[in-house]
Design a protein around this motif. Structure first.
Motif, PDB file in Angstrom:
ATOM      1  N   GLU A 195       0.832  -1.205   0.000  1.00  0.00           N
ATOM      2  CA  GLU A 195       0.000   0.000   0.000  1.00  0.00           C
ATOM      3  C   GLU A 195       0.866   1.255   0.000  1.00  0.00           C
ATOM      4  O   GLU A 195       1.825   1.370   0.774  1.00  0.00           O
ATOM      5  N   PHE A 196       0.482   2.194  -0.882  1.00  0.00           N
ATOM      6  CA  PHE A 196       1.162   3.480  -0.990  1.00  0.00           C
ATOM      7  C   PHE A 196       0.134   4.601  -0.846  1.00  0.00           C
ATOM      8  O   PHE A 196      -0.967   4.516  -1.396  1.00  0.00           O
ATOM      9  N   VAL A 197       0.503   5.641  -0.122  1.00  0.00           N
ATOM     10  CA  VAL A 197      -0.325   6.848   0.000  1.00  0.00           C
ATOM     11  C   VAL A 197       0.596   8.060  -0.132  1.00  0.00           C
ATOM     12  O   VAL A 197       1.658   8.111   0.499  1.00  0.00           O
ATOM     13  N   GLY A 198       0.207   9.014  -0.951  1.00  0.00           N
ATOM     14  CA  GLY A 198       1.069  10.162  -1.197  1.00  0.00           C
ATOM     15  C   GLY A 198       2.373   9.762  -1.854  1.00  0.00           C
ATOM     16  O   GLY A 198       3.380  10.466  -1.746  1.00  0.00           O
ATOM     17  N   GLY A 199       2.351   8.609  -2.539  1.00  0.00           N
ATOM     18  CA  GLY A 199       3.552   8.100  -3.191  1.00  0.00           C
ATOM     19  C   GLY A 199       4.520   7.404  -2.256  1.00  0.00           C
ATOM     20  O   GLY A 199       5.573   6.953  -2.698  1.00  0.00           O
ATOM     21  N   GLU A 200       4.156   7.288  -0.970  1.00  0.00           N
ATOM     22  CA  GLU A 200       5.051   6.682   0.011  1.00  0.00           C
ATOM     23  C   GLU A 200       4.472   5.370   0.547  1.00  0.00           C
ATOM     24  O   GLU A 200       3.252   5.209   0.656  1.00  0.00           O
ATOM     25  N   PHE A 201       5.368   4.453   0.898  1.00  0.00           N
ATOM     26  CA  PHE A 201       4.992   3.159   1.447  1.00  0.00           C
ATOM     27  C   PHE A 201       4.260   3.328   2.775  1.00  0.00           C
ATOM     28  O   PHE A 201       4.691   4.104   3.634  1.00  0.00           O
ATOM     29  N   VAL A 202       3.150   2.622   2.937  1.00  0.00           N
ATOM     30  CA  VAL A 202       2.410   2.624   4.211  1.00  0.00           C
ATOM     31  C   VAL A 202       2.642   1.305   4.941  1.00  0.00           C
ATOM     32  O   VAL A 202       3.118   1.269   6.060  1.00  0.00           O
ATOM     33  N   TYR A 203       2.266   0.196   4.294  1.00  0.00           N
ATOM     34  CA  TYR A 203       2.553  -1.130   4.832  1.00  0.00           C
ATOM     35  C   TYR A 203       2.311  -2.173   3.750  1.00  0.00           C
ATOM     36  O   TYR A 203       1.737  -1.867   2.693  1.00  0.00           O
ATOM     37  N   ALA A 204       2.757  -3.398   4.022  1.00  0.00           N
ATOM     38  CA  ALA A 204       2.518  -4.519   3.113  1.00  0.00           C
ATOM     39  C   ALA A 204       1.581  -5.502   3.800  1.00  0.00           C
ATOM     40  O   ALA A 204       1.637  -5.694   5.017  1.00  0.00           O
ATOM     41  N   VAL A 205       0.731  -6.124   3.005  1.00  0.00           N
ATOM     42  CA  VAL A 205      -0.267  -7.061   3.516  1.00  0.00           C
ATOM     43  C   VAL A 205      -0.008  -8.447   2.935  1.00  0.00           C
ATOM     44  O   VAL A 205       0.213  -8.598   1.728  1.00  0.00           O
ATOM     45  N   ARG A 206      -0.039  -9.438   3.813  1.00  0.00           N
ATOM     46  CA  ARG A 206       0.057 -10.842   3.397  1.00  0.00           C
ATOM     47  C   ARG A 206      -1.363 -11.368   3.245  1.00  0.00           C
ATOM     48  O   ARG A 206      -2.142 -11.318   4.203  1.00  0.00           O
ATOM     49  N   VAL A 207      -1.704 -11.855   2.059  1.00  0.00           N
ATOM     50  CA  VAL A 207      -3.053 -12.348   1.786  1.00  0.00           C
ATOM     51  C   VAL A 207      -3.000 -13.856   1.567  1.00  0.00           C
ATOM     52  O   VAL A 207      -2.401 -14.327   0.596  1.00  0.00           O
ATOM     53  N   ASP A 208      -3.609 -14.588   2.473  1.00  0.00           N
ATOM     54  CA  ASP A 208      -3.606 -16.052   2.421  1.00  0.00           C
ATOM     55  C   ASP A 208      -4.462 -16.533   1.246  1.00  0.00           C
ATOM     56  O   ASP A 208      -5.624 -16.160   1.120  1.00  0.00           O
ATOM     57  N   THR A 209      -3.875 -17.341   0.373  1.00  0.00           N
ATOM     58  CA  THR A 209      -4.610 -17.883  -0.769  1.00  0.00           C
ATOM     59  C   THR A 209      -4.707 -19.406  -0.705  1.00  0.00           C
ATOM     60  O   THR A 209      -4.979 -20.060  -1.708  1.00  0.00           O
ATOM     61  N   SER A 210      -4.512 -19.976   0.476  1.00  0.00           N
ATOM     62  CA  SER A 210      -4.461 -21.433   0.607  1.00  0.00           C
ATOM     63  C   SER A 210      -5.782 -22.103   0.255  1.00  0.00           C
ATOM     64  O   SER A 210      -5.806 -23.279  -0.107  1.00  0.00           O
ATOM     65  N   ALA A 211      -6.909 -21.363   0.339  1.00  0.00           N
ATOM     66  CA  ALA A 211      -8.202 -21.951   0.004  1.00  0.00           C
ATOM     67  C   ALA A 211      -8.422 -22.023  -1.508  1.00  0.00           C
ATOM     68  O   ALA A 211      -9.409 -22.594  -1.965  1.00  0.00           O
ATOM     69  N   GLY A 212      -7.524 -21.391  -2.267  1.00  0.00           N
ATOM     70  CA  GLY A 212      -7.608 -21.494  -3.716  1.00  0.00           C
ATOM     71  C   GLY A 212      -8.442 -20.448  -4.406  1.00  0.00           C
ATOM     72  O   GLY A 212      -8.584 -20.476  -5.623  1.00  0.00           O
ATOM     73  N   SER A 213      -9.008 -19.500  -3.662  1.00  0.00           N
ATOM     74  CA  SER A 213      -9.826 -18.471  -4.286  1.00  0.00           C
ATOM     75  C   SER A 213      -8.954 -17.377  -4.880  1.00  0.00           C
ATOM     76  O   SER A 213      -7.864 -17.098  -4.401  1.00  0.00           O
ATOM     77  N   PHE A 214      -9.482 -16.729  -5.923  1.00  0.00           N
ATOM     78  CA  PHE A 214      -8.798 -15.598  -6.536  1.00  0.00           C
ATOM     79  C   PHE A 214      -9.404 -14.271  -6.089  1.00  0.00           C
ATOM     80  O   PHE A 214      -9.013 -13.218  -6.567  1.00  0.00           O
TER      81      PHE A 214
END
Length: 334
Positions: A195-214
């Motif tokens: 995630e970027f706001v004002g062109g600067e890094f805010v944080y990164a998110v880990r998104v679990d995809t183990s269930a196979g959904s897109f």
């Protein structure tokens, strides 16, 4: 004219409450412009303020088939009048075209998925055979004008794909463009959203995809079938664990984050969430730019900074820079 404020252009009221709360907490005046209907006087001056477009590529799935066209008209009017616009016309065109995103990312040197854009449906079967060299290897489809995982499906054989194209389950893309894309195998079952706001890094998110959904929408307001609730996007009112968590090892100093920061600056994109995958063969593949980014409540509770409040501060700063000096000067001479 009214008091200058931040105007948020969008079409989905369900996504707005967290943003409204953030603007209130930061003391920034805000007003929605809900582009599901309405009008503009093309001979009039727009109200004073900073205008932020967060029109979604998936607006047509909520019965707002023409909201993107409305937004094109409004943004052009605002830009011609010289109003400060965040997420302007050039960003909207990127939001609604994965073909455009792919081209810009590849041109900037990012590793992107091998992709073919197919126009219409009559040549889809033959295009799949060309794409796979006639082999039964996994590949995926997605809609060019997507969001919410529209049209994203995995196929393991050409016969399976042929049957799908001929079935009632086949989804016609709203713009007629279907993407065929290589299927990437993640080193671990997750993707990362930066995630970027004002062109600067805010944080990164880990998104679990183990269930196979897109379906990777982070907001509680996602329209997610109960069958995958808790898998990739929590459904409000359920008690399942969140598939979203802060990824603390990806910081502003991460090489890919720095590369993305430069890319967004070059493209004049100041608010965005960018998704990438780390594959089993060591690739870092960037595949999606979300310019109307949403934020997950579970992540917000533990993140080092708040996405919505970062946006409120950023847009509030633009508002002050655009209008406070003139107001102060007028008061001094009045």
């Amino acid at each position: 004219m009214s008091t200058p404020r931040v105007y948020v252009i969008h079409e989905n009221p369900e996504w707005f409450p967290p943003l409204a709360a953030a603007f209130e907490a930061e003391g920034v005046p805000v007003q929605e412009i809900l582009l599901t209907e309405g009008q503009i006087d093309l001979g009039a001056e727009p109200e004073p303020g900073v205008f932020w477009s967060r029109m979604s590529a998936s607006s047509h799935t909520r019965g707002h088939e023409h909201s993107k066209e409305y937004t094109r008209a409004v943004l052009g009017w605002l830009e011609r009048a010289g109003r400060p616009v965040v997420g302007g016309s050039h960003v909207l065109e990127l939001e609604v075209s994965k073909v455009a995103q792919h081209g810009l990312l590849a041109g900037a040197g990012f590793d992107v998925p091998r992709t073919t854009a197919v126009f219409g449906s009559t040549t889809l079967k033959q295009a799949a055979r060309t794409f796979t060299d006639g082999q039964d290897v996994p590949f995926i489809t997605k809609h060019n004008q997507g969001g919410k995982g529209l049209g994203v499906r995995r196929f393991d054989s050409l016969a399976e794909f042929d049957a799908h194209v001929d079935s009632p389950e086949f989804e016609e893309p709203v713009d007629g463009i279907t993407l065929l894309q290589e299927y990437l195998t993640a080193r671990e079952p997750f993707i990362t959203r930066v995630e970027f706001v004002g062109g600067e890094f805010v944080y990164a998110v880990r998104v679990d995809t183990s269930a196979g959904s897109f379906e990777l929408c982070p907001a509680d307001a996602c329209e997610v079938p109960q069958v995958i609730a808790g898998a990739v996007c929590d459904v409000p009112g359920t008690d399942g664990p969140s598939a979203f968590a802060v990824r603390a090892d990806v910081t502003a100093t991460h090489p890919l984050v720095q590369q993305l920061r430069t890319f967004l600056a070059d493209q004049r994109i100041t608010i965005a969430g960018v998704e990438f995958m780390e594959t089993t063969d060591g690739r870092h593949v960037v595949y999606d730019i979300n310019t109307n980014t949403n934020y997950n409540p579970a992540v917000e509770e533990s993140a080092p900074a708040s996405g919505p409040r970062s946006i409120a501060r950023y847009l509030g700063g633009l508002l002050d820079a655009a209008y406070q000096p003139a107001s102060a000067g007028a008061a001094a001479h009045g």
